[in-house]
Write a protein that holds these residues in place. Sequence first.
Motif, PDB file in Angstrom:
ATOM      1  N   UNK A   7       0.827  -1.203   0.000  1.00 33.58           N
ATOM      2  CA  UNK A   7       0.000   0.000   0.000  1.00 33.58           C
ATOM      3  C   UNK A   7       0.865   1.259   0.000  1.00 33.58           C
ATOM      4  N   UNK A   8       0.265   2.331  -0.493  1.00 37.44           N
ATOM      5  CA  UNK A   8       0.869   3.663  -0.476  1.00 37.44           C
ATOM      6  C   UNK A   8       2.160   3.776  -1.286  1.00 37.44           C
ATOM      7  N   UNK A   9       2.278   2.976  -2.300  1.00 41.65           N
ATOM      8  CA  UNK A   9       3.313   3.184  -3.295  1.00 41.65           C
ATOM      9  C   UNK A   9       2.795   4.230  -4.293  1.00 41.65           C
ATOM     10  N   UNK A  10       3.635   4.761  -5.170  1.00 36.62           N
ATOM     11  CA  UNK A  10       3.186   5.802  -6.100  1.00 36.62           C
ATOM     12  C   UNK A  10       1.921   5.426  -6.878  1.00 36.62           C
ATOM     13  N   UNK A  11       1.848   4.182  -7.290  1.00 36.94           N
ATOM     14  CA  UNK A  11       0.675   3.738  -8.038  1.00 36.94           C
ATOM     15  C   UNK A  11      -0.590   3.849  -7.194  1.00 36.94           C
ATOM     16  N   UNK A  12      -0.488   3.501  -5.923  1.00 38.33           N
ATOM     17  CA  UNK A  12      -1.653   3.583  -5.029  1.00 38.33           C
ATOM     18  C   UNK A  12      -2.049   5.028  -4.770  1.00 38.33           C
ATOM     19  N   UNK A  13      -1.050   5.902  -4.633  1.00 38.56           N
ATOM     20  CA  UNK A  13      -1.361   7.312  -4.416  1.00 38.56           C
ATOM     21  C   UNK A  13      -2.043   7.909  -5.652  1.00 38.56           C
ATOM     22  N   UNK A  14      -1.560   7.525  -6.811  1.00 39.05           N
ATOM     23  CA  UNK A  14      -2.179   7.967  -8.060  1.00 39.05           C
ATOM     24  C   UNK A  14      -3.615   7.472  -8.142  1.00 39.05           C
ATOM     25  N   UNK A  15      -3.800   6.206  -7.787  1.00 42.75           N
ATOM     26  CA  UNK A  15      -5.131   5.599  -7.815  1.00 42.75           C
ATOM     27  C   UNK A  15      -6.083   6.318  -6.862  1.00 42.75           C
ATOM     28  N   UNK A  16      -5.598   6.651  -5.670  1.00 44.12           N
ATOM     29  CA  UNK A  16      -6.438   7.342  -4.684  1.00 44.12           C
ATOM     30  C   UNK A  16      -6.811   8.744  -5.170  1.00 44.12           C
ATOM     31  N   UNK A  17      -5.853   9.426  -5.769  1.00 42.51           N
ATOM     32  CA  UNK A  17      -6.095  10.790  -6.245  1.00 42.51           C
ATOM     33  C   UNK A  17      -7.121  10.810  -7.378  1.00 42.51           C
ATOM     34  N   UNK A  18      -7.107   9.750  -8.189  1.00 47.65           N
ATOM     35  CA  UNK A  18      -7.979   9.689  -9.364  1.00 47.65           C
ATOM     36  C   UNK A  18      -9.189   8.773  -9.154  1.00 47.65           C
ATOM     37  N   UNK A  19      -9.476   8.446  -7.906  1.00 47.80           N
ATOM     38  CA  UNK A  19     -10.493   7.437  -7.591  1.00 47.80           C
ATOM     39  C   UNK A  19     -11.853   7.752  -8.207  1.00 47.80           C
ATOM     40  N   UNK A  20     -12.296   8.995  -8.118  1.00 47.29           N
ATOM     41  CA  UNK A  20     -13.617   9.357  -8.647  1.00 47.29           C
ATOM     42  C   UNK A  20     -13.662   9.180 -10.163  1.00 47.29           C
ATOM     43  N   UNK A  21     -12.599   9.620 -10.842  1.00 45.30           N
ATOM     44  CA  UNK A  21     -12.535   9.437 -12.297  1.00 45.30           C
ATOM     45  C   UNK A  21     -12.467   7.961 -12.665  1.00 45.30           C
ATOM     46  N   UNK A  22     -11.664   7.196 -11.932  1.00 42.93           N
ATOM     47  CA  UNK A  22     -11.522   5.771 -12.251  1.00 42.93           C
ATOM     48  C   UNK A  22     -12.828   5.014 -12.032  1.00 42.93           C
ATOM     49  N   UNK A  23     -13.616   5.437 -11.060  1.00 42.02           N
ATOM     50  CA  UNK A  23     -14.922   4.804 -10.849  1.00 42.02           C
ATOM     51  C   UNK A  23     -15.807   4.996 -12.074  1.00 42.02           C
TER      52      UNK A  23
END
Length: 333
Positions: A7-23
């Motif tokens: 958890x909390x690797x760059x990919x996870x941080x990117x995913x969290x930041x873009x969560x609404x768009x990715x949904x």
Amino acid sequence: MGLDETAQKPHDRLSAHLAADMERVNALIRRRMASEHAPRIPEVTAHLVEAGGKRLRPMLTLAAARLCGYEGDHHIRLAATVEFIHTATLLHDDVVDESAQRRGRPTANLLWDNKSSVLVGDYLFSRSFQLMVETGSLRVLDILSNASATIAEGEVLQLSAAQDLRTDEAIYMKVIRGKTAALFSAATEVGGVIAGAPEEQVGALFTYGDALGIAFQIVDDLLDYGGSTTTIGKNVGDDFRERKLTLPVIKAVAKATPEEREFWKRVIEKGDQREGDLEHAMALLASHGAMEETRAEALGWAQTAKAALAVLPDHALRSMLADLADYVVARVN
């Protein structure tokens, strides 16, 4: 360390930041992979799309668009487009490579059959073009359609080059620029284009995606000889068994003694592989420093990717993209 781990690797941080768009992207993917008349299409597609992949490529599109200040909806369509192109190529690749495992699970061609994998891949390519057109941007259509052609060209080039000891590093770069980096660079470039970013920034996003994709593929090829099945989502040594001349082997062949060259000719060109050959191949890679040289090249491409970001707006997403470039190559540190 795989991209899917910790958890909390760059990919996870990117995913969290873009969560609404990715949904929204995921919802669009589910709608567009549906088929009223051929239920096998969503069955096969869902097996791969829902297999736990991290959606790296569509996230690059979203990140590029948001980084450049985009506030519209077309980046959602473009991210889904990129994921459909990627999924289609995976379905086709597994048939070509006769693979039995993808992301740690049985491949679609193993669970269903080759015909289903090829035809569902064709369906996803068609869906991707529908999504591209909906953006109303000819430039976006040009970028992504060219990327699709380049990906296919890279795969065909690999067919002839992968088992030919005359294949050098220049040809290898053409292959991986086609089959891997083309979609990375298209994913980031279209994000900038749809946002109406200045040409300097669009070019920088292309360079970032291109270099990131090259680093990503070089690391994957390196891990095939030095990773774990959990890390790479396939069996260690698969490239060797499939007789693929990847960068570590190309480097070792270039320095091979006549006796070593005969070994490589037997196992790669002739396909006469025996017990202990993989271990011997790995020993040759180590003895010629091929693994370390390959790792250094991956690190160099990661630095190229990071440097390209300098002209982009100062934004949290820019830092995440820079960290992602480091993380891709951290898997071989």
